[in-house]
Design an enzyme around this catalytic site. Sequence first.
Site, PDB file in Angstrom:
ATOM      1  N   GLU A  25      -0.200  -3.321   4.606  1.00  0.00           N
ATOM      2  CA  GLU A  25      -1.331  -2.390   4.646  1.00  0.00           C
ATOM      3  C   GLU A  25      -1.444  -1.709   6.006  1.00  0.00           C
ATOM      4  OE1 GLU A  25      -3.908  -0.710   3.785  1.00  0.00           O
ATOM      5  OE2 GLU A  25      -4.144  -1.236   1.695  1.00  0.00           O
ATOM      6  N   ASP A  26      -1.878  -0.435   6.003  1.00  0.00           N
ATOM      7  CA  ASP A  26      -2.090   0.263   7.278  1.00  0.00           C
ATOM      8  C   ASP A  26      -3.569   0.493   7.576  1.00  0.00           C
ATOM      9  OD1 ASP A  26      -2.400   2.227   5.190  1.00  0.00           O
ATOM     10  OD2 ASP A  26      -2.347   3.745   6.752  1.00  0.00           O
ATOM     11  N   LYS A  28      -8.455   6.690   6.034  1.00  0.00           N
ATOM     12  CA  LYS A  28      -7.283   5.924   5.602  1.00  0.00           C
ATOM     13  C   LYS A  28      -7.681   4.771   4.687  1.00  0.00           C
ATOM     14  CE  LYS A  28      -4.140   7.204   9.242  1.00  0.00           C
ATOM     15  NZ  LYS A  28      -3.378   6.816  10.433  1.00  0.00           N
ATOM     16  N   GLY A  29      -7.082   4.716   3.512  1.00  0.00           N
ATOM     17  CA  GLY A  29      -7.369   3.635   2.568  1.00  0.00           C
ATOM     18  C   GLY A  29      -8.686   3.802   1.830  1.00  0.00           C
ATOM     19  N   VAL A  30      -9.387   4.900   2.112  1.00  0.00           N
ATOM     20  CA  VAL A  30     -10.722   5.118   1.537  1.00  0.00           C
ATOM     21  C   VAL A  30     -10.593   6.037   0.312  1.00  0.00           C
ATOM     22  CG1 VAL A  30     -12.980   6.133   2.058  1.00  0.00           C
ATOM     23  CG2 VAL A  30     -11.787   4.792   3.794  1.00  0.00           C
ATOM     24  N   THR A  59       1.422  10.196   4.008  1.00  0.00           N
ATOM     25  CA  THR A  59       0.714  11.282   3.325  1.00  0.00           C
ATOM     26  C   THR A  59      -0.611  11.602   4.012  1.00  0.00           C
ATOM     27  OG1 THR A  59       0.168   9.525   1.806  1.00  0.00           O
ATOM     28  CG2 THR A  59       1.614  11.248   0.963  1.00  0.00           C
ATOM     29  N   ARG A  82     -11.101   8.839  -2.657  1.00  0.00           N
ATOM     30  CA  ARG A  82     -11.357  10.276  -2.524  1.00  0.00           C
ATOM     31  C   ARG A  82     -12.858  10.578  -2.525  1.00  0.00           C
ATOM     32  NH1 ARG A  82      -8.806  13.587  -7.202  1.00  0.00           N
ATOM     33  NH2 ARG A  82      -7.166  12.083  -6.755  1.00  0.00           N
ATOM     34  N   LYS A 124     -11.142  -0.673  -1.845  1.00  0.00           N
ATOM     35  CA  LYS A 124     -10.928  -1.565  -0.714  1.00  0.00           C
ATOM     36  C   LYS A 124     -12.105  -1.354   0.258  1.00  0.00           C
ATOM     37  CE  LYS A 124      -5.967  -0.551  -1.049  1.00  0.00           C
ATOM     38  NZ  LYS A 124      -4.833   0.185  -0.482  1.00  0.00           N
ATOM     39  N   ASP A 126       0.871  -1.163   0.000  1.00  0.00           N
ATOM     40  CA  ASP A 126       0.000   0.000   0.000  1.00  0.00           C
ATOM     41  C   ASP A 126       0.921   1.229   0.000  1.00  0.00           C
ATOM     42  OD1 ASP A 126      -2.402   1.563   0.491  1.00  0.00           O
ATOM     43  OD2 ASP A 126      -1.688   1.756   2.557  1.00  0.00           O
ATOM     44  N   LEU A 127       0.403   2.401  -0.324  1.00  0.00           N
ATOM     45  CA  LEU A 127       1.266   3.591  -0.367  1.00  0.00           C
ATOM     46  C   LEU A 127       1.122   4.451   0.898  1.00  0.00           C
ATOM     47  CD1 LEU A 127       3.215   5.431  -2.034  1.00  0.00           C
ATOM     48  CD2 LEU A 127       1.174   6.601  -2.851  1.00  0.00           C
ATOM     49  N   ASP A 128      -0.040   5.119   1.006  1.00  0.00           N
ATOM     50  CA  ASP A 128      -0.246   6.061   2.111  1.00  0.00           C
ATOM     51  C   ASP A 128      -0.285   5.309   3.437  1.00  0.00           C
ATOM     52  OD1 ASP A 128      -0.471   8.061   0.243  1.00  0.00           O
ATOM     53  OD2 ASP A 128      -2.646   8.063   0.216  1.00  0.00           O
ATOM     54  N   SER A 149      -2.607   0.680  -4.274  1.00  0.00           N
ATOM     55  CA  SER A 149      -3.047   1.855  -3.517  1.00  0.00           C
ATOM     56  C   SER A 149      -4.373   2.383  -4.031  1.00  0.00           C
ATOM     57  CB  SER A 149      -1.984   2.952  -3.644  1.00  0.00           C
ATOM     58  OG  SER A 149      -2.474   4.198  -3.233  1.00  0.00           O
ATOM     59  N   ALA A 150      -5.147   3.002  -3.138  1.00  0.00           N
ATOM     60  CA  ALA A 150      -6.405   3.642  -3.543  1.00  0.00           C
ATOM     61  C   ALA A 150      -6.154   5.015  -4.164  1.00  0.00           C
ATOM     62  CB  ALA A 150      -7.313   3.799  -2.324  1.00  0.00           C
ATOM     63  N   SER A 151      -4.943   5.524  -4.013  1.00  0.00           N
ATOM     64  CA  SER A 151      -4.669   6.901  -4.436  1.00  0.00           C
ATOM     65  C   SER A 151      -4.513   7.041  -5.950  1.00  0.00           C
ATOM     66  CB  SER A 151      -3.399   7.406  -3.758  1.00  0.00           C
ATOM     67  OG  SER A 151      -3.073   8.686  -4.265  1.00  0.00           O
ATOM     68  N   LYS A 152      -5.067   8.128  -6.465  1.00  0.00           N
ATOM     69  CA  LYS A 152      -4.871   8.439  -7.883  1.00  0.00           C
ATOM     70  C   LYS A 152      -3.581   9.237  -8.077  1.00  0.00           C
ATOM     71  CE  LYS A 152      -9.635   8.087  -9.301  1.00  0.00           C
ATOM     72  NZ  LYS A 152     -10.868   8.697  -9.775  1.00  0.00           N
ATOM     73  N   ASN A 153      -2.907   9.546  -6.982  1.00  0.00           N
ATOM     74  CA  ASN A 153      -1.655  10.319  -7.055  1.00  0.00           C
ATOM     75  C   ASN A 153      -0.432   9.461  -6.753  1.00  0.00           C
ATOM     76  OD1 ASN A 153      -2.878  13.031  -7.451  1.00  0.00           O
ATOM     77  ND2 ASN A 153      -3.772  12.617  -5.453  1.00  0.00           N
TER      78      ASN A 153
HETATM   79  P1  B16 Z   1      -6.160  10.322  -3.706  1.00  0.00           P
HETATM   80  P2  B16 Z   1      -3.636   4.185   0.128  1.00  0.00           P
HETATM   81  C1  B16 Z   1      -5.419   6.195   0.061  1.00  0.00           C
HETATM   82  O1  B16 Z   1      -4.171   5.681  -0.238  1.00  0.00           O
HETATM   83  C2  B16 Z   1      -5.397   7.060   1.313  1.00  0.00           C
HETATM   84  O2  B16 Z   1      -5.118   6.279   2.452  1.00  0.00           O
HETATM   85  C3  B16 Z   1      -6.729   7.728   1.472  1.00  0.00           C
HETATM   86  O3  B16 Z   1      -6.740   8.561   2.611  1.00  0.00           O
HETATM   87  C4  B16 Z   1      -7.029   8.552   0.214  1.00  0.00           C
HETATM   88  O4  B16 Z   1      -8.288   9.162   0.299  1.00  0.00           O
HETATM   89  C5  B16 Z   1      -6.984   7.622  -1.006  1.00  0.00           C
HETATM   90  O5  B16 Z   1      -5.724   7.015  -1.070  1.00  0.00           O
HETATM   91  C6  B16 Z   1      -7.240   8.359  -2.304  1.00  0.00           C
HETATM   92  O6  B16 Z   1      -6.175   9.227  -2.534  1.00  0.00           O
HETATM   93  O7  B16 Z   1      -7.082  11.413  -3.303  1.00  0.00           O
HETATM   94  O8  B16 Z   1      -4.699  10.720  -3.766  1.00  0.00           O
HETATM   95  O9  B16 Z   1      -6.608   9.615  -4.979  1.00  0.00           O
HETATM   96  O10 B16 Z   1      -3.535   4.152   1.620  1.00  0.00           O
HETATM   97  O11 B16 Z   1      -4.624   3.199  -0.458  1.00  0.00           O
HETATM   98  O12 B16 Z   1      -2.293   4.178  -0.549  1.00  0.00           O
HETATM   99 MG    MG Z   2      -2.833   3.173   3.368  1.00  0.00          MG
END
Ligand code: B16
Ligand code: MG
Length: 218
Positions: free
Chosen positions: A169-170, A45-47, A17, A49, A145, A9-11, A114-118
Amino acid sequence: MQKIGFIFDLDGVIVDTAKYHYLAWKKLANELGFEFTKEQNEMFKGVSRKRCLEILLEIGNVTASQEQFDAWMVDKNVDYLAYIENMDESEVLPDVPRVLNFLKDNHIPIALGSASKNARPILEKVKLLPFFDSIVDGNNVTKAKPDPEVFLIAAENLGVPSNKCVVFEDAVAGIQAANAAHMISIGIGDQKVLSESKYNFNDFTEIDTDFLSKLLRS
Ligand code: B16
Ligand code: MG
């Protein structure tokens, strides 16, 4: 020996982050006239956007048209990108590079889930992009997730069966996603919170070479 793969996982696992996500969500909440606490940020966290914004608006008891909702999603991300603009390798969490190097030295395939688009720009900023054979993030999935989709795609990209993948995973939702994919889940953080994980460590400094070697032989 059957091939094994590792998914990070990333964040909250590779970089912290969450504090920047928090600042961006808090700014939006304040602009909308309500408070958003660090404790409430734990739920994010992990949720995804989109889901985070839905929860934020529930907290503030704010209703929005689709157009307004989409505009706030963009605003939050613009602010978040400004907060992470100057991130560099000093923000990589302790001993993550040691573990990544150990896996690379042993020719183990590594993916990001990761759930993040960044995710990709963040990995570039902290100079860890070259470690990853596959990056699966919020741009590649249709289900968030705890659905296992993100990790199943990562396993497929690595060419490793699901039950031979290890996931760091966190977030509770992330541990549930890894378990649903029949992967070996490793919680990074509070064991009481991540009680569904197969193994648990407070951070990567607690993960020694013996433990990693055992996983490689499993
Ligand atoms: P973004 P992970 C998740 O990353 C974050 O934990 C979560 O807080 C955030 O809303 C989500 O990415 C979406 O991120 O806005 O950058 O697309 O923990 O799955 O790496
Ligand atoms: Mg995470």
